[in-house]
Enzyme design. Structure first.
Site, mmCIF file in Angstrom:
data_model
loop_
_atom_site.group_PDB
_atom_site.id
_atom_site.type_symbol
_atom_site.label_atom_id
_atom_site.label_comp_id
_atom_site.label_asym_id
_atom_site.label_seq_id
_atom_site.Cartn_x
_atom_site.Cartn_y
_atom_site.Cartn_z
ATOM 1 N N ALA A 1 -10.043 -51.168 85.075
ATOM 2 C CA ALA A 1 -10.056 -49.749 84.682
ATOM 3 C C ALA A 1 -11.172 -49.404 83.704
ATOM 4 O O ALA A 1 -11.485 -48.228 83.513
ATOM 5 C CB ALA A 1 -8.705 -49.369 84.066
ATOM 6 N N GLY B 1 -17.327 -49.078 85.843
ATOM 7 C CA GLY B 1 -17.995 -47.877 86.341
ATOM 8 C C GLY B 1 -17.205 -47.126 87.391
ATOM 9 O O GLY B 1 -17.273 -45.901 87.484
ATOM 10 N N ILE B 2 -16.443 -47.845 88.206
ATOM 11 C CA ILE B 2 -15.544 -47.201 89.164
ATOM 12 C C ILE B 2 -14.195 -46.946 88.503
ATOM 13 O O ILE B 2 -13.590 -45.891 88.668
ATOM 14 C CB ILE B 2 -15.347 -48.070 90.430
ATOM 15 C CG1 ILE B 2 -16.661 -48.236 91.183
ATOM 16 C CG2 ILE B 2 -14.289 -47.467 91.350
ATOM 17 C CD1 ILE B 2 -16.609 -49.265 92.300
ATOM 18 N N ASN C 1 -17.330 -61.915 92.297
ATOM 19 C CA ASN C 1 -16.209 -61.040 92.625
ATOM 20 C C ASN C 1 -15.080 -61.752 93.360
ATOM 21 O O ASN C 1 -13.908 -61.406 93.206
ATOM 22 C CB ASN C 1 -16.699 -59.832 93.425
ATOM 23 C CG ASN C 1 -17.466 -58.846 92.555
ATOM 24 O OD1 ASN C 1 -17.603 -59.058 91.354
ATOM 25 N ND2 ASN C 1 -17.961 -57.785 93.149
ATOM 26 N N ASP D 1 -17.147 -44.748 103.233
ATOM 27 C CA ASP D 1 -17.912 -44.606 104.480
ATOM 28 C C ASP D 1 -17.493 -43.343 105.226
ATOM 29 O O ASP D 1 -18.322 -42.644 105.815
ATOM 30 C CB ASP D 1 -17.694 -45.831 105.376
ATOM 31 C CG ASP D 1 -18.055 -47.126 104.672
ATOM 32 O OD1 ASP D 1 -19.009 -47.125 103.882
ATOM 33 O OD2 ASP D 1 -17.362 -48.139 104.912
ATOM 34 N N HIS E 1 -17.081 -52.796 105.934
ATOM 35 C CA HIS E 1 -17.542 -51.958 104.823
ATOM 36 C C HIS E 1 -18.861 -52.460 104.239
ATOM 37 O O HIS E 1 -19.043 -52.526 103.028
ATOM 38 C CB HIS E 1 -16.451 -51.907 103.739
ATOM 39 C CG HIS E 1 -16.779 -51.030 102.568
ATOM 40 N ND1 HIS E 1 -17.083 -49.686 102.702
ATOM 41 C CD2 HIS E 1 -16.852 -51.292 101.240
ATOM 42 C CE1 HIS E 1 -17.330 -49.166 101.501
ATOM 43 N NE2 HIS E 1 -17.202 -50.121 100.603
#
Length: 338
Positions: free
Chosen positions: A33, A36-37, A117, A173, A200
C-alpha cells in the site's frame, strides 16, 4: 462559488468510478500500500462503497498512507500495518489486492522484474494461505503471467488453493484498449469496450477489436499501430516519466475497477463479466493452464469462463504469437515455486 451540479459531483467522489449494490460487510487488504500503485489504489478503494474495511500493509509507509486515506469522507474504516504485522493485516480479509514489488524502469522488461517480485509475491501468498485461506487474491505485481502461477503453486503447496479465487489483474489492457480505440474512432471510451485476451505483457496481450462495432472497421497501418499501442502502452508511460516511474496511476485505476467488479459479483450482482487472467481450460490442451478471457464473476469468484469467440485473421496471428510466450512465462512462475 460552486454550482449545485459541481457541489453534487464533489460530494459523491465514487459515483463515476464505481457501481454499487446493496450493503455488505467486506474487508479488503492492499499488500504494497505504500508504493506507487498502492497509494492511489488505496485511495480509490476508500472511495468504493462496497469496501467497508480497508487493511493497508507494506514493509514501509503503510500506517502513514492509512492515516492519510482515513480522512476521506466515506464510510469504510482504514487501518495501516507495519512490516512485522502482515498476519494482523490479513485477519478476516475477504479480498487481497497485491500491487507489491519493484516498478519497471526504462529498458527493463517484465522478465527483468521477475527475481525480485517473484520472491515478494510468493511470501505474501504464503501469508494469505496461512491467515486468510478463503480470501480472493488479486495479483497486480508484474510479471503477472508468472506471478499468478506463483500464487497458485504456493497456495497449492499449503493445501488451500482454489482456482476460482485467484486472479491476475489485466484490466489496464482493457482500459487502454477502450481509451485508444475511442481516440481512433473519435467517440467516448464508454462506446468502445474491447475484450482483451491472453496474458499481460507485450505480445501476450491480444485485443479482440473485430468483436466491437467500431474496432472491426480499423484496418491496415492504423490497426497495427493501435494494437502495438495497446500491447506496449506501459513502455509509453515509462519513457514519458523519464525513469522516474511506470504506469502507477492508470494501473491503480484499473486495479480498483477490477476489485469493484469482483465485489459486485461476490455481492450477488448478475452479469458481471470482465477479462481476467485465471486458471482456464481454454488452451489447457496446449499446456497453457492460465489465460485471460471474459470471466463472469459471482459469489464464488470465478463463476464462468467464456470462450474467446470468433477471431479475425489478424487476431489469429496475434494469438499464435501469444501462446508460446505465455506458456514460457507460466512455466517460469511454476518452476520458481517447485
Amino acid at each position: 462559488m460552486l454550482s449545485r451540479a459541481a457541489a453534487r459531483t464533489l460530494a459523491t467522489p465514487s459515483a463515476r468510478l464505481f457501481s454499487s449494490s446493496s450493503a455488505r460487510q467486506t474487508k479488503v487488504a492492499v499488500l504494497g500500500a505504500g508504493g506507487g500503485i498502492g497509494q492511489p489504489l488505496s485511495l480509490l478503494l476508500k472511495s468504493d462503497p462496497l469496501v467497508t474495511s480497508l487493511s493497508l500493509y507494506d514493509i514501509r509507509g503503510a500506517p502513514g498512507v492509512a492515516a492519510d486515506v482515513s480522512h476521506v469522507d466515506t464510510a469504510s474504516e482504514v487501518t495501516g500495518y507495519a512490516a512485522d504485522q502482515l498476519n494482523q493485516a490479513l485477519e478476516g480479509v475477504e479480498v487481497v489486492v497485491i500491487p507489491a514489488g519493484v516498478p519497471r524502469k526504462p529498458g527493463m522488461t517484465r522478465d527483468d522484474l521477475f527475481n525480485t517480485n517473484a520472491s515478494i509475491v510468493r511470501d505474501l501468498a504464503s501469508a494469505v494461505g496461512a491467515t486468510a485461506p478463503n480470501a480472493h487474491i488479486l495479483v497486480i505485481s508484474n510479471p503477472v503471467n508468472s506471478t499468478v502461477p506463483i500464487v497458485a503453486k504456493t497456495l497449492e503447496k499449503a493445501g488451500v488453493y482454489d482456482p476460482k479465487r485467484v486472479f491476475g489483474v489485466t484490466t489496464l489492457d482493457v482500459v487502454r484498449a477502450a481509451r485508444f480505440l475511442a481516440g481512433v474512432a473519435g467517440v467516448k471510451p464508454s462506446d468502445t469496450p474491447v475484450t482483451v485476451v491472453g496474458g499481460h505483457s507485450g505480445p501476450t496481450i491480444v485485443p479482440l477489436l473485430s468483436q466491437t462495432n467500431l474496432g472491426k472497421d480499423v484496418k491496415g497501418e492504423v490497426y497495427d499501430q493501435l494494437v502495438h499501442r495497446i500491447q506496449f502502452g506501459g513502455d509509453e508511460v515509462v519513457k514519458a516519466k523519464d525513469g522516474a516511474g511506470s504506469a502507477t496511476l492508470s494501473m491503480a485505476y484499473a486495479g480498483a475497477k477490477f476489485t469493484n467488479a469482483l465485489l459486485r459479483g461476490l455481492n450477488g450482482e448478475k452479469g458481471v463479466v470482465t477479462p481476467t487472467f485465471v486458471k482456464s481450460p481454454l488452451f489447457e490442451d496446449q499446456g497453457i493452464d492460465f489465460f485471460s478471457s471474459n470471466v463472469e464473476l459471482g459469489p464464488n469468484g470465478v463463476e464462468k469462463i467464456h470462450p474467446i469467440g470468433p477471431l479475425s485473421a489478424e487476431e489469429e496471428k496475434l494469438l499464435e504469437a501469444c501462446l508460446p510466450e505465455l506458456k514460457k512465462n507460466i512455466e517460469k512462475g511454476k518452476a520458481f515455486v517447485a
